[in-house]
Every structure is written in C-alpha cells, then in structure tokens.
Scaffold this active site. Sequence first.
Site, PDB file in Angstrom:
ATOM      1  N   GLU A   1      -5.889 -10.587  -1.694  1.00 28.46           N
ATOM      2  CA  GLU A   1      -6.630 -10.438  -0.433  1.00 28.46           C
ATOM      3  C   GLU A   1      -8.144 -10.429  -0.691  1.00 28.46           C
ATOM      4  O   GLU A   1      -8.882  -9.625  -0.131  1.00 28.46           O
ATOM      5  CB  GLU A   1      -6.219  -9.153   0.300  1.00 28.46           C
ATOM      6  CG  GLU A   1      -4.741  -9.056   0.606  1.00 28.46           C
ATOM      7  CD  GLU A   1      -4.373  -7.835   1.449  1.00 28.46           C
ATOM      8  OE1 GLU A   1      -5.277  -7.255   2.108  1.00 28.46           O
ATOM      9  OE2 GLU A   1      -3.188  -7.461   1.467  1.00 28.46           O
TER      10      GLU A   1
ATOM     11  N   GLU B   1       0.817  -1.217   0.000  1.00 30.10           N
ATOM     12  CA  GLU B   1       0.000   0.000   0.000  1.00 30.10           C
ATOM     13  C   GLU B   1       0.851   1.269   0.000  1.00 30.10           C
ATOM     14  O   GLU B   1       0.817   2.083   0.923  1.00 30.10           O
ATOM     15  CB  GLU B   1      -0.971  -0.020   1.184  1.00 30.10           C
ATOM     16  CG  GLU B   1      -1.926  -1.205   1.120  1.00 30.10           C
ATOM     17  CD  GLU B   1      -2.846  -1.328   2.318  1.00 30.10           C
ATOM     18  OE1 GLU B   1      -2.780  -0.470   3.228  1.00 30.10           O
ATOM     19  OE2 GLU B   1      -3.626  -2.298   2.358  1.00 30.10           O
TER      20      GLU B   1
ATOM     21  N   ASP C   1     -11.987 -10.576  -0.821  1.00 30.91           N
ATOM     22  CA  ASP C   1     -13.253 -10.826  -0.129  1.00 30.91           C
ATOM     23  C   ASP C   1     -14.319  -9.975  -0.811  1.00 30.91           C
ATOM     24  O   ASP C   1     -14.011  -8.979  -1.465  1.00 30.91           O
ATOM     25  CB  ASP C   1     -13.197 -10.564   1.385  1.00 30.91           C
ATOM     26  CG  ASP C   1     -12.535  -9.249   1.763  1.00 30.91           C
ATOM     27  OD1 ASP C   1     -12.739  -8.243   1.066  1.00 30.91           O
ATOM     28  OD2 ASP C   1     -11.808  -9.231   2.775  1.00 30.91           O
TER      29      ASP C   1
ATOM     30  N   HIS D   1     -10.457  -6.272  -2.280  1.00 29.24           N
ATOM     31  CA  HIS D   1     -11.488  -6.189  -1.241  1.00 29.24           C
ATOM     32  C   HIS D   1     -12.694  -5.507  -1.898  1.00 29.24           C
ATOM     33  O   HIS D   1     -12.724  -4.288  -2.051  1.00 29.24           O
ATOM     34  CB  HIS D   1     -10.992  -5.363  -0.053  1.00 29.24           C
ATOM     35  CG  HIS D   1      -9.847  -5.993   0.677  1.00 29.24           C
ATOM     36  ND1 HIS D   1      -9.991  -7.154   1.400  1.00 29.24           N
ATOM     37  CD2 HIS D   1      -8.546  -5.617   0.803  1.00 29.24           C
ATOM     38  CE1 HIS D   1      -8.832  -7.468   1.950  1.00 29.24           C
ATOM     39  NE2 HIS D   1      -7.935  -6.569   1.596  1.00 29.24           N
TER      40      HIS D   1
ATOM     41  N   ASN E   1       2.303  -4.811  -3.254  1.00 27.35           N
ATOM     42  CA  ASN E   1       0.896  -5.155  -3.012  1.00 27.35           C
ATOM     43  C   ASN E   1       0.092  -3.880  -2.766  1.00 27.35           C
ATOM     44  O   ASN E   1       0.559  -2.966  -2.088  1.00 27.35           O
ATOM     45  CB  ASN E   1       0.816  -6.076  -1.784  1.00 27.35           C
ATOM     46  CG  ASN E   1      -0.531  -6.742  -1.642  1.00 27.35           C
ATOM     47  OD1 ASN E   1      -1.025  -7.362  -2.577  1.00 27.35           O
ATOM     48  ND2 ASN E   1      -1.135  -6.627  -0.468  1.00 27.35           N
TER      49      ASN E   1
END
Length: 341
Positions: free
Chosen positions: A257, A149, A259, A227, A190
């Site tokens: 990651e 990030e 979801d 996400h 990432n």
Amino acid sequence: MKQSILLSCALAIVLMTSSCAKKNAHYYAKKQGLDFGFAVTSGDLTQHPNVDILIENATMIVSENNMKSGNLHPNKRFWNWSDVDTLMDFAATHDIAVKFHTLFWHQQNPPFIINLASKEEAIEAMDEHIKTIMERYRGKVKVYDVVNEMFNEDGTLRETVWLDLMGPEYIEHALRTAHAYDPKAKLYLNEYNNENKGYAKSDAMYNLVRDFRQRGVPIDGIGMQLHLDGTQPLDVEAIRANIQRYAEIGIEVSFSEIDVRIPSSNPEAYQQVQEDIYCTLLKIALDEPNVKSYIMWGYSDNGSWIPRSFPSFGYALPFDYDRNPKPVYTAMVDLLKNYKR
C-alpha cells in the site's frame, strides 16, 4: 503494387506503434517478474485518463474499498458484486493480476458482523464469507489479504469481533478455510508499521508467521503497507533484514500500500526525498527475490486518502492532481527498464 506498398507501410507503422506502446511500466515490470500496480476505485476503471494509466502501468490492481466487508456484503442477505465483478473483468481483459483486499479487517464491517454474539455465530459468518467470495472468484484472484491489520503497535493482537469471539486462533481458522476453498490462491496477512526488523509489531508478525509455517498452517506471504512520511528517514537495513528473514522461512513479501506523504506547505523541498524513497523501495523489491509485488495506494494525488487523514500532508503519489506523471514516476519506470540483478 502501389496499394501493396501502402498496406505494407501501414502495417509497419502499426507494428512499430504497438511495439513502442508496450514499452511502459507494465511491460518492464513483467520482464522483471515483479507485480507492479495500484489500488483503484470504481471510477478509475471507466474514465480516461485513469484507464490508460492503469493499462499502461499496472500488472496488479487491488480495490481500495469495494472488496471490504461493509461494501461487498452490507447485510446478511445482500452481496454487492457489481464493482468487484467489473474490476475482475477489467483485469482479465488487460492482463492484470488481482489482489483481493481484504477478507477480514477490524474496520468497515456491516452491522450483522459487528453484532455477532457467540463463537459459533462468528465461525459460521467467517466461513460463509470466505466460501461465497472464493467460490465466485476461484482462479481469478492471485493473492488474498486474508486478515488485515491484526496487531497493535506493541505486538499484541488487536481487539476485533473475531478475536473477542473466536480467540487468537481466528487467524489460523481463516487461513485454513481460505486454502480449502481455493488451494491455488496465495494467502497473505497484511499490516502497517511492520517493515522494520526489531520493531515490536514487525517481530510479532514474523513470530506468528514462523509458527504457522512450522505447524503447516497455509500461509504464503505478508504485506508491508509502507504508508511512509517523507520527512522521516527510511531504515533500509532494517527493511532488508526483515524481508530476508521471511525468505529464510519461505514467505513472500508484498509492498502492498505504498505512498510517501510530504508536507503540503512546501512540497517542492521534499520531492527529491520522495523520489529517493520510492526508488529505494523499488530497488529493494527488485533485489530481494521473495518480494513479489510493489503496489501503490492509488496513483494520482487527486483522490488520495492522505490529505483527509494527515491534513498537513499530501502529494503522496506518482501522478499529480491532473493525472500527469511526476519525475518520481519517470524514475521508477527507468529503474524497472534498466535494473539488472
């Protein structure tokens, strides 16, 4: 003779059971050549049915929090190796790869990092962090998220202690140093909200990585966190275009990651949409040769970070609160089983 027949039957049953037991997501993901897995906590590796879910399904795991600096290296003199060592041993025992998340992030840093005061101190601390971790786990970690990030939404570099003290070259320094300590490990950057080509953050990351490739800076891939909000449409064309431009410069992609959160007030209305998003992403991962991993940020709604961070959302993962598989899980396994390029 009777005993021999009984032993033969017993052996046949064991072999049949073993054969059936391995025909799960772990088996099919291996067959497809895609790392498939989850972020995990310490408790996941010691309690059933969590352990069974991971063994049967994961070909790659990542620690949700234990590898982050504030937990792993909480003060200058102490390293908290126990939980990470346990994860490494679990993965090795069950033929599961490890993705290390993360060496450097703007959050969850210990006070001695936050209070660094000069460029020289920052370089020394960064180099020691990389050296200590990568020497310990050399040959055991397949992929490192070296920096996590690093961008703002407008594509500018996020303000961090590393940027403030070392300047923009801190990312290049981290990659070069990491490569020196484990040349065989894959090195990734990432990020979130970086999946769609044409978005400022996505384009900034691509431009940075392309510059690194042109100048010989060691970088192997990037993570798209994904996400996602199930009430928002998925821009499949923009995602594919982004992945394909990375392929053109020889860069791998991790769906790192995943979801898909849906409204807590009416989850049933969004279950099919959620399933479609998960399966669309998985099909993209299977279609595009440079997508190397498909990792969900947890596996069960019991323990998901979503309700804490998005209070009106939840139900974001493929196993329910009781750790039973949802239809979305079955759909993903079916896709892994039946996919043909």
